[in-house]
Write a protein that holds these residues in place. Structure first.
Motif, PDB file in Angstrom:
ATOM      1  N   HIS A   1     109.042 109.059   9.264  1.00  9.94           N
ATOM      2  CA  HIS A   1     108.137 108.122   9.921  1.00  9.94           C
ATOM      3  C   HIS A   1     106.673 108.506   9.785  1.00  9.94           C
ATOM      4  O   HIS A   1     105.805 107.658   9.864  1.00  9.94           O
ATOM      5  CB  HIS A   1     108.529 107.974  11.398  1.00  9.94           C
TER       6      HIS A   1
ATOM      7  N   ALA B   1     103.940 105.961   8.378  1.00 11.05           N
ATOM      8  CA  ALA B   1     102.792 105.546   9.193  1.00 11.05           C
ATOM      9  C   ALA B   1     101.495 105.679   8.401  1.00 11.05           C
ATOM     10  O   ALA B   1     100.590 104.849   8.526  1.00 11.05           O
ATOM     11  CB  ALA B   1     102.730 106.385  10.465  1.00 11.05           C
TER      12      ALA B   1
ATOM     13  N   ALA C   1     103.827  96.645  12.185  1.00  5.92           N
ATOM     14  CA  ALA C   1     102.680  97.519  11.932  1.00  5.92           C
ATOM     15  C   ALA C   1     101.677  96.892  10.966  1.00  5.92           C
ATOM     16  O   ALA C   1     100.533  97.319  10.881  1.00  5.92           O
ATOM     17  CB  ALA C   1     103.158  98.853  11.377  1.00  5.92           C
TER      18      ALA C   1
END
Ligand SMILES: [Zn+2]
Length: 178
Positions: A125, A129, A173
Protein backbone atom coordinates in the motif's frame (compact mmCIF):
# COMPACT_ATOMS: atom_id res chain seq x y z
CA UNK A 1 -5.81 26.50 -15.41
CA UNK A 2 -6.52 26.33 -19.08
CA UNK A 3 -3.91 24.16 -20.75
CA UNK A 4 -3.13 21.76 -17.91
CA UNK A 5 0.63 21.80 -18.43
CA UNK A 6 1.16 22.40 -14.71
CA UNK A 7 3.10 25.63 -15.14
CA UNK A 8 0.53 27.96 -13.58
CA UNK A 9 2.56 30.99 -12.62
CA UNK A 10 0.42 33.89 -13.77
CA UNK A 11 -2.88 35.25 -12.58
CA UNK A 12 -5.19 35.82 -15.49
CA UNK A 13 -8.09 38.24 -15.29
CA UNK A 14 -10.66 36.06 -17.05
CA UNK A 15 -12.62 39.13 -18.05
CA UNK A 16 -9.83 41.53 -19.04
CA UNK A 17 -9.33 44.65 -16.93
CA UNK A 18 -9.67 46.83 -19.99
CA UNK A 19 -13.27 45.66 -20.34
CA UNK A 20 -14.20 45.21 -16.70
CA UNK A 21 -12.10 47.40 -14.42
CA UNK A 22 -14.54 46.85 -11.55
CA UNK A 23 -13.76 43.15 -11.58
CA UNK A 24 -10.06 43.77 -10.81
CA UNK A 25 -10.53 42.59 -7.23
CA UNK A 26 -13.38 40.18 -7.85
CA UNK A 27 -11.94 36.84 -6.71
CA UNK A 28 -13.79 34.55 -9.18
CA UNK A 29 -12.33 36.67 -11.98
CA UNK A 30 -8.80 35.51 -11.03
CA UNK A 31 -7.64 32.27 -12.57
CA UNK A 32 -4.28 30.60 -12.40
CA UNK A 33 -2.79 30.38 -15.86
CA UNK A 34 0.59 29.49 -17.26
CA UNK A 35 2.42 32.49 -18.67
CA UNK A 36 2.13 31.13 -22.19
CA UNK A 37 -1.70 30.97 -22.05
CA UNK A 38 -1.94 34.32 -20.30
CA UNK A 39 0.64 36.38 -22.17
CA UNK A 40 1.04 34.77 -25.56
CA UNK A 41 -2.35 33.23 -26.22
CA UNK A 42 -5.18 34.98 -24.41
CA UNK A 43 -3.82 38.47 -23.69
CA UNK A 44 -6.73 40.87 -23.97
CA UNK A 45 -8.90 38.71 -26.16
CA UNK A 46 -12.31 37.98 -24.73
CA UNK A 47 -14.72 37.16 -27.53
CA UNK A 48 -18.42 37.68 -26.87
CA UNK A 49 -21.60 36.90 -28.74
CA UNK A 50 -23.96 39.63 -29.90
CA UNK A 51 -25.68 39.69 -26.46
CA UNK A 52 -22.33 40.32 -24.75
CA UNK A 53 -22.07 36.83 -23.22
CA UNK A 54 -18.55 35.45 -23.14
CA UNK A 55 -17.72 32.78 -25.69
CA UNK A 56 -14.85 31.42 -23.59
CA UNK A 57 -15.48 28.48 -21.29
CA UNK A 58 -14.92 29.63 -17.69
CA UNK A 59 -13.17 26.69 -15.97
CA UNK A 60 -14.02 28.09 -12.52
CA UNK A 61 -17.77 28.11 -13.14
CA UNK A 62 -18.54 25.36 -15.63
CA UNK A 63 -17.31 21.94 -16.65
CA UNK A 64 -15.00 22.37 -19.66
CA UNK A 65 -15.87 18.85 -20.77
CA UNK A 66 -19.38 19.96 -21.70
CA UNK A 67 -17.65 21.93 -24.46
CA UNK A 68 -14.42 20.06 -25.14
CA UNK A 69 -13.48 16.45 -25.70
CA UNK A 70 -9.94 15.16 -25.30
CA UNK A 71 -8.95 12.43 -27.74
CA UNK A 72 -6.69 10.48 -25.40
CA UNK A 73 -4.70 8.57 -28.01
CA UNK A 74 -3.66 11.74 -29.86
CA UNK A 75 -3.77 14.39 -27.11
CA UNK A 76 -5.90 16.66 -29.31
CA UNK A 77 -8.90 18.61 -27.96
CA UNK A 78 -11.99 18.56 -30.15
CA UNK A 79 -14.80 21.08 -29.80
CA UNK A 80 -18.25 19.78 -28.80
CA UNK A 81 -19.80 23.27 -28.93
CA UNK A 82 -18.99 26.55 -30.64
CA UNK A 83 -17.74 27.97 -27.31
CA UNK A 84 -15.42 24.98 -27.03
CA UNK A 85 -14.04 25.86 -30.47
CA UNK A 86 -13.46 29.51 -29.50
CA UNK A 87 -11.72 28.40 -26.26
CA UNK A 88 -9.40 26.03 -28.15
CA UNK A 89 -8.51 28.84 -30.54
CA UNK A 90 -7.95 31.64 -28.00
CA UNK A 91 -5.77 29.52 -25.69
CA UNK A 92 -4.06 27.53 -28.42
CA UNK A 93 -5.01 24.33 -26.63
CA UNK A 94 -3.87 22.23 -29.55
CA UNK A 95 -0.38 23.70 -29.85
CA UNK A 96 2.17 21.01 -30.62
CA UNK A 97 3.93 20.86 -27.23
CA UNK A 98 0.64 20.43 -25.36
CA UNK A 99 -0.69 17.77 -27.74
CA UNK A 100 2.55 15.79 -27.42
CA UNK A 101 2.59 16.23 -23.64
CA UNK A 102 -1.00 15.00 -23.26
CA UNK A 103 -0.46 11.97 -25.50
CA UNK A 104 2.56 10.87 -23.47
CA UNK A 105 0.80 11.67 -20.17
CA UNK A 106 -1.92 9.25 -21.28
CA UNK A 107 0.61 6.44 -21.89
CA UNK A 108 2.24 7.16 -18.52
CA UNK A 109 -1.09 7.31 -16.66
CA UNK A 110 -2.28 3.97 -18.12
CA UNK A 111 0.93 2.30 -17.04
CA UNK A 112 0.88 3.87 -13.55
CA UNK A 113 -2.74 2.78 -13.03
CA UNK A 114 -1.82 -0.82 -13.93
CA UNK A 115 1.12 -0.66 -11.50
CA UNK A 116 -1.04 0.72 -8.73
CA UNK A 117 -3.68 -2.00 -9.21
CA UNK A 118 -0.99 -4.70 -8.99
CA UNK A 119 0.61 -3.18 -5.89
CA UNK A 120 -2.77 -2.97 -4.15
CA UNK A 121 -3.37 -6.64 -4.94
CA UNK A 122 -0.02 -7.63 -3.48
CA UNK A 123 -0.76 -5.40 -0.46
CA UNK A 124 2.08 -2.96 -1.09
CA UNK A 125 0.00 0.00 0.00
CA UNK A 126 2.90 2.34 0.57
CA UNK A 127 4.17 2.34 -3.00
CA UNK A 128 0.58 2.31 -4.29
CA UNK A 129 -0.07 5.51 -2.31
CA UNK A 130 3.04 7.12 -3.84
CA UNK A 131 1.71 6.34 -7.32
CA UNK A 132 -1.68 7.86 -6.50
CA UNK A 133 0.00 11.02 -5.18
CA UNK A 134 2.17 11.26 -8.27
CA UNK A 135 -0.85 10.82 -10.56
CA UNK A 136 -2.61 13.68 -8.81
CA UNK A 137 0.44 15.98 -9.04
CA UNK A 138 1.70 15.28 -12.52
CA UNK A 139 1.45 17.85 -15.28
CA UNK A 140 -1.45 17.39 -17.69
CA UNK A 141 -3.90 16.49 -14.94
CA UNK A 142 -6.57 17.13 -17.59
CA UNK A 143 -5.65 13.72 -19.06
CA UNK A 144 -6.56 11.90 -15.84
CA UNK A 145 -9.72 13.99 -15.58
CA UNK A 146 -10.72 13.01 -19.12
CA UNK A 147 -10.00 9.33 -18.36
CA UNK A 148 -12.26 9.48 -15.29
CA UNK A 149 -15.00 10.93 -17.47
CA UNK A 150 -14.62 8.18 -20.09
CA UNK A 151 -14.78 5.44 -17.45
CA UNK A 152 -18.59 5.24 -17.40
CA UNK A 153 -19.10 5.51 -21.15
CA UNK A 154 -19.81 2.65 -23.54
CA UNK A 155 -16.60 1.29 -25.08
CA UNK A 156 -14.50 2.69 -22.21
CA UNK A 157 -12.29 -0.41 -22.06
CA UNK A 158 -11.25 0.13 -25.68
CA UNK A 159 -10.52 3.87 -25.27
CA UNK A 160 -8.76 3.32 -21.93
CA UNK A 161 -6.71 0.32 -23.07
CA UNK A 162 -8.35 -2.47 -21.14
CA UNK A 163 -10.74 -3.36 -18.36
CA UNK A 164 -7.85 -3.39 -15.90
CA UNK A 165 -7.41 0.37 -16.41
CA UNK A 166 -11.19 1.00 -16.23
CA UNK A 167 -11.31 -0.87 -12.90
CA UNK A 168 -8.26 1.01 -11.59
CA UNK A 169 -10.05 4.31 -12.28
CA UNK A 170 -12.80 3.36 -9.80
CA UNK A 171 -10.22 4.08 -7.10
CA UNK A 172 -11.52 6.90 -4.81
CA UNK A 173 -7.91 8.08 -4.29
CA UNK A 174 -7.98 9.40 -7.86
CA UNK A 175 -11.33 11.16 -7.75
CA UNK A 176 -9.99 14.62 -7.09
CA UNK A 177 -12.83 16.49 -8.68
CA UNK A 178 -15.88 14.73 -7.31
ZN1 LIG B 1 -1.29 27.26 -20.12
Amino acid sequence: MYCGDGLGTDIDHFEPLAEAPLRAFDWPNHLLACSHCNSHQKRESFPRDEDGTTLLVDPSAEDPYEHLELVLSTGVYEALTSRGGVTIGVFGLNRADLVRGRASAFVRTVSMLRDRARLLQSSDHEEAAEIAASLRDQPFADVLYAMLRYRDMPGADRVLRGGEVVDALADPALHLWS
